[in-house]
Write a protein that holds these residues in place. Structure first.
Motif, mmCIF file in Angstrom:
data_model
loop_
_atom_site.group_PDB
_atom_site.id
_atom_site.type_symbol
_atom_site.label_atom_id
_atom_site.label_comp_id
_atom_site.label_asym_id
_atom_site.label_seq_id
_atom_site.Cartn_x
_atom_site.Cartn_y
_atom_site.Cartn_z
ATOM 1 N N MET A 1 52.273 -77.472 -115.575
ATOM 2 C CA MET A 1 51.632 -76.169 -115.560
ATOM 3 C C MET A 1 51.432 -75.714 -114.138
ATOM 4 O O MET A 1 51.442 -76.509 -113.214
ATOM 5 C CB MET A 1 50.278 -76.212 -116.285
ATOM 6 C CG MET A 1 49.261 -77.187 -115.672
ATOM 7 S SD MET A 1 47.706 -77.238 -116.563
ATOM 8 C CE MET A 1 47.088 -75.609 -116.281
ATOM 9 N N ILE A 2 51.209 -74.430 -113.938
ATOM 10 C CA ILE A 2 51.025 -73.882 -112.608
ATOM 11 C C ILE A 2 49.546 -73.866 -112.305
ATOM 12 O O ILE A 2 48.768 -73.174 -112.946
ATOM 13 C CB ILE A 2 51.586 -72.451 -112.526
ATOM 14 C CG1 ILE A 2 53.042 -72.431 -112.996
ATOM 15 C CG2 ILE A 2 51.449 -71.909 -111.125
ATOM 16 C CD1 ILE A 2 53.945 -73.304 -112.175
ATOM 17 N N GLU B 1 57.979 -84.490 -106.584
ATOM 18 C CA GLU B 1 56.730 -83.787 -106.291
ATOM 19 C C GLU B 1 56.888 -82.274 -106.392
ATOM 20 O O GLU B 1 55.896 -81.538 -106.362
ATOM 21 C CB GLU B 1 56.225 -84.180 -104.907
ATOM 22 C CG GLU B 1 55.768 -85.626 -104.829
ATOM 23 C CD GLU B 1 55.029 -85.953 -103.550
ATOM 24 O OE1 GLU B 1 54.872 -85.058 -102.694
ATOM 25 O OE2 GLU B 1 54.613 -87.119 -103.408
ATOM 26 N N TYR B 2 58.129 -81.791 -106.508
ATOM 27 C CA TYR B 2 58.384 -80.359 -106.673
ATOM 28 C C TYR B 2 58.856 -80.058 -108.098
ATOM 29 O O TYR B 2 59.373 -78.984 -108.375
ATOM 30 C CB TYR B 2 59.415 -79.888 -105.642
ATOM 31 C CG TYR B 2 59.017 -80.289 -104.237
ATOM 32 C CD1 TYR B 2 57.960 -79.674 -103.584
ATOM 33 C CD2 TYR B 2 59.669 -81.336 -103.586
ATOM 34 C CE1 TYR B 2 57.562 -80.071 -102.318
ATOM 35 C CE2 TYR B 2 59.284 -81.737 -102.317
ATOM 36 C CZ TYR B 2 58.229 -81.102 -101.692
ATOM 37 O OH TYR B 2 57.831 -81.505 -100.442
ATOM 38 N N ASN B 3 58.662 -81.042 -109.002
ATOM 39 C CA ASN B 3 59.011 -80.873 -110.421
ATOM 40 C C ASN B 3 60.471 -80.447 -110.584
ATOM 41 O O ASN B 3 60.795 -79.588 -111.412
ATOM 42 C CB ASN B 3 58.075 -79.848 -111.092
ATOM 43 C CG ASN B 3 58.181 -79.864 -112.609
ATOM 44 O OD1 ASN B 3 58.535 -80.885 -113.205
ATOM 45 N ND2 ASN B 3 57.909 -78.724 -113.233
ATOM 46 N N GLY C 1 61.962 -80.969 -114.156
ATOM 47 C CA GLY C 1 61.414 -80.014 -115.113
ATOM 48 C C GLY C 1 61.958 -78.616 -114.909
ATOM 49 O O GLY C 1 62.305 -77.915 -115.872
ATOM 50 N N ARG D 1 56.502 -68.737 -116.598
ATOM 51 C CA ARG D 1 56.185 -70.098 -116.159
ATOM 52 C C ARG D 1 57.275 -70.647 -115.255
ATOM 53 O O ARG D 1 56.992 -71.264 -114.229
ATOM 54 C CB ARG D 1 56.003 -71.004 -117.379
ATOM 55 C CG ARG D 1 55.741 -72.449 -117.014
ATOM 56 C CD ARG D 1 55.466 -73.297 -118.228
ATOM 57 N NE ARG D 1 55.286 -74.692 -117.848
ATOM 58 C CZ ARG D 1 54.955 -75.663 -118.684
ATOM 59 N NH1 ARG D 1 54.735 -75.383 -119.948
ATOM 60 N NH2 ARG D 1 54.839 -76.893 -118.254
ATOM 61 N N GLY E 1 56.729 -71.251 -111.389
ATOM 62 C CA GLY E 1 56.874 -72.661 -111.035
ATOM 63 C C GLY E 1 57.863 -72.879 -109.917
ATOM 64 O O GLY E 1 57.631 -73.672 -108.999
ATOM 65 N N ALA F 1 51.011 -85.428 -109.915
ATOM 66 C CA ALA F 1 51.487 -85.843 -111.235
ATOM 67 C C ALA F 1 50.477 -85.489 -112.319
ATOM 68 O O ALA F 1 50.857 -85.145 -113.451
ATOM 69 C CB ALA F 1 51.755 -87.350 -111.229
ATOM 70 N N LEU G 1 48.692 -82.927 -112.518
ATOM 71 C CA LEU G 1 48.679 -81.487 -112.791
ATOM 72 C C LEU G 1 49.775 -81.059 -113.756
ATOM 73 O O LEU G 1 49.778 -79.926 -114.211
ATOM 74 C CB LEU G 1 48.842 -80.705 -111.478
ATOM 75 C CG LEU G 1 47.712 -80.877 -110.461
ATOM 76 C CD1 LEU G 1 48.030 -80.113 -109.193
ATOM 77 C CD2 LEU G 1 46.392 -80.408 -111.051
ATOM 78 N N ARG G 2 50.701 -81.955 -114.055
ATOM 79 C CA ARG G 2 51.829 -81.574 -114.909
ATOM 80 C C ARG G 2 51.601 -82.041 -116.334
ATOM 81 O O ARG G 2 50.944 -83.011 -116.588
ATOM 82 C CB ARG G 2 53.134 -82.167 -114.356
ATOM 83 C CG ARG G 2 53.452 -81.633 -112.970
ATOM 84 C CD ARG G 2 54.925 -81.712 -112.676
ATOM 85 N NE ARG G 2 55.200 -81.074 -111.412
ATOM 86 C CZ ARG G 2 55.319 -81.729 -110.251
ATOM 87 N NH1 ARG G 2 55.231 -83.034 -110.232
ATOM 88 N NH2 ARG G 2 55.548 -81.067 -109.130
#
Length: 569
Positions: free
Chosen positions: A1-2, A113-115, A118, A133, A137, A566, A568-569
């Motif tokens: 999520m942001i 770390e920059y997703n 995903g 999103r 993101g 991590a 936060l996701r």
């Protein structure tokens, strides 16, 4: 999520957000804006992007990063009227951004770390890549990437205030906005990298060691331990492995003579390779294998890769330096580089060995300052800590100590220096009524020249009469100041823009004489940094011992950050 991390900034951003809020959302008592002034409420993906930006800006606590990015999404999207940033035909910009993020490892950064995975899945899904999103993101990932390159992932020891002044001068939001308009995201990344030449050289070394760590012969067995002093001509069960490892690391040519017919002999050819290895690892480069050399040879290449990643992080901590001359000292490498930043640079101009503060008692602090003047045949003003810990006890045992060491006591209340000590004078020294200084001359601890860079730690560069100490591998031997191996060469460098300071004049000033102070025409930045992995001017990888034990602390800070991201996701 942001998720963002900073309370919403007052001013233009807050006003703009209030304009976009639906009726009543800004407070029941607030009158509705006049129809002629109110902006139309965004709809669709724009409304969703506005909501995400507001949510990010409204977070009350700052995250684990060394910068405060909570208003970044708002500032980025407000300027676009909340239009999506990555919905161009063919999603070329989004693909270019993901490619850059996937390549973050070349800088020693972690793509996870920059997703990256995903975001790549979302880009591949037609339903997800058009979502707010995904757009927010990818924007947030790129902003974080630019900021991480610019200032590092954790708070540096040079910039302790927020916001970091480097992000004030180079705003990642503005960088990304400009790069999108020009369709040159790669230029924004390049502009965010540290400017010091050591950074690019260390990146190249990281790439080399990553390849080495991936190759099959990386799995060489450890060298047999228990060796106390292996000299050329002696037998050693690990000779074959030693040769393979030296060839692997580039310290021995693959075409170098192999072992003699009688296997298991540590030859002179192998010793030459060991000497090169020892020099790169801040060990005594005598070709004799002892416990220290053996331990360094057995360090896994994966650990060397990690050291290089930590080294790049530390180089990202360094402040921006203007074009012109720069002096950089890496404390654990015991090395000084004199550089010239700017167009047409050829670096470094000078490289030399140095002696730094002892790890146990007087480690040299990390420091950024400016060299402003040079003292030839300087007095040594003994620090109070050395007076208390060394000079006073010696004077108590030997009242003639001052005379034997060309020292004198200077009354702080004024008056002529004192060279003889009685009980009353010694009591006055204990009480702080005097300070100790050593007169210029052959016995002076600072040698013939002192390079001054005013600072609260009273740290400076200077020469020394004990030249033999530079032959040692480990050189953390001083009380905190930096002793330089080639003071004449350094003096010629710092006075390079002062024609009257010719080499002949400099060499004359360094001969025994009364002290003379010469100001620099323009101050020269000096940085004392710390890295257990760096690359010298010949492209050789240097892996000194972590003499001040700083690597574990940095590893811990990076793990805290990684874990927080991590979650936060």
């Amino acid at each position: 999520m942001i998720v963002g991390k900073r309370s919403f900034r007052l001013g233009a951003i807050a006003l703009a957000l209030v304009v976009w809020l639906p009726h009543g959302a800004a407070g029941a008592a607030a009158p509705a804006p006049a129809p002629a002034v109110a902006a139309p409420a965004p709809t669709g993906i724009a409304a969703e992007l506005r909501t995400l930006a507001i949510s990010a800006a409204a977070v009350t606590t700052r995250g684990s990063r060394p910068y405060d990015e909570r208003d970044w999404l708002a500032r980025f999207y407000i300027a676009r009227g909340y239009a999506p940033a990555w919905q161009d035909r063919g999603y070329k910009q989004a693909s270019a951004a993901l490619s850059l993020l996937q390549n973050a490892g070349v800088h020693g950064l972690a793509p996870a770390e920059y997703n990256v995975d995903g975001l790549a899945r979302q880009l591949a899904d037609p339903a997800l890549r058009t979502s707010a999103r995904f757009d927010a993101g990818l924007t947030q990932a790129m902003l974080h990437y630019l900021a991480d390159l610019r200032v590092g992932r954790v708070k540096s020891e040079y910039h302790t205030s927020l916001p970091d002044p480097r992000l004030t001068r180079t705003d990642p939001v503005d960088q990304l906005r400009t790069a999108l308009l020009s369709q040159r995201l790669d230029q924004a990344v390049a502009a965010s990298e540290p400017r010091i030449p050591l950074y690019r050289r260390t990146m190249a070394t990281l790439a080399t060691y990553r390849k080495l760590a991936e190759q099959p012969f990386t799995a060489l067995p450890p060298l047999p331990e228990g060796v106390k002093k292996l000299e050329p001509g002696a037998s050693y069960a690990g000779v074959a492995t030693l040769r393979a490892r030296l060839v692997q690391l580039g310290d021995l040519s693959a075409s170098a003579p192999a072992e003699p017919a009688k296997a298991g002999i540590y030859t002179d050819a192998l010793a030459d390779g060991v000497k090169r290895f020892q020099a790169r690892h801040a060990l005594n480069d005598d070709g004799v294998i002892g416990a220290g050399t053996l331990a360094a040879l057995n360090v896994p290449l994966t650990r060397r890769v990690r050291q290089l990643e930590l080294g790049l992080e530390r180089l990202r901590w360094l402040p921006d330096f203007p074009d012109g001359r720069l002096i950089a000292v890496n404390l654990p490498s015991f090395r000084l580089w004199a550089l010239e930043l700017g167009p047409g640079e050829k670096n470094p101009l000078i490289e030399m060995r140095v002696i730094v503060g002892a790890a146990v008692k007087t480690p040299t602090p990390l420091f950024v300052g400016s060299m402003r003047y040079v003292e030839f045949n300087p007095y040594w003003n003994v620090p109070r800590s050395i007076e208390k810990g060394e000079i006073i006890p010696k004077l108590a045992r030997d009242p003639g100590y001052l005379g034997k060491n060309e020292m004198e006591l200077v009354p702080l209340a004024g008056g002529a220096p004192v060279s003889t000590v009685d009980a009353a004078t010694l009591d006055g020294l204990r009480a702080g009524q005097y300070r100790v200084r050593q007169r210029p001359g052959p016995r002076n601890a600072l040698g013939a020249v002192k390079f001054a860079m005013p600072n609260t730690d009273n740290i400076y560069l200077h020469s020394t009469s004990a030249q033999s100490l530079f032959k040692r591998g480990r050189r953390d031997l001083s009380h905190g100041c930096i002793r330089v191996e080639n003071p004449t060469g350094l003096a010629k460098f710092v006075f390079g823009d002062q024609p009257q300071m010719t080499p002949a004049v400099i060499e004359t000033l360094m001969k025994p004489a009364p002290m003379k102070t010469v100001s620099l025409k323009k101050p020269i930045p000096v940085v004392l940094f710390y890295s257990t992995a760096v690359t010298d001017r010949e492209g050789l990888a240097l892996f000194p011992e972590d003499v001040y034990k700083r690597d574990p602390a940095l590893e811990k800070m990076l793990k805290v950050r990684s874990d927080a991201i991590a979650q936060l996701r």
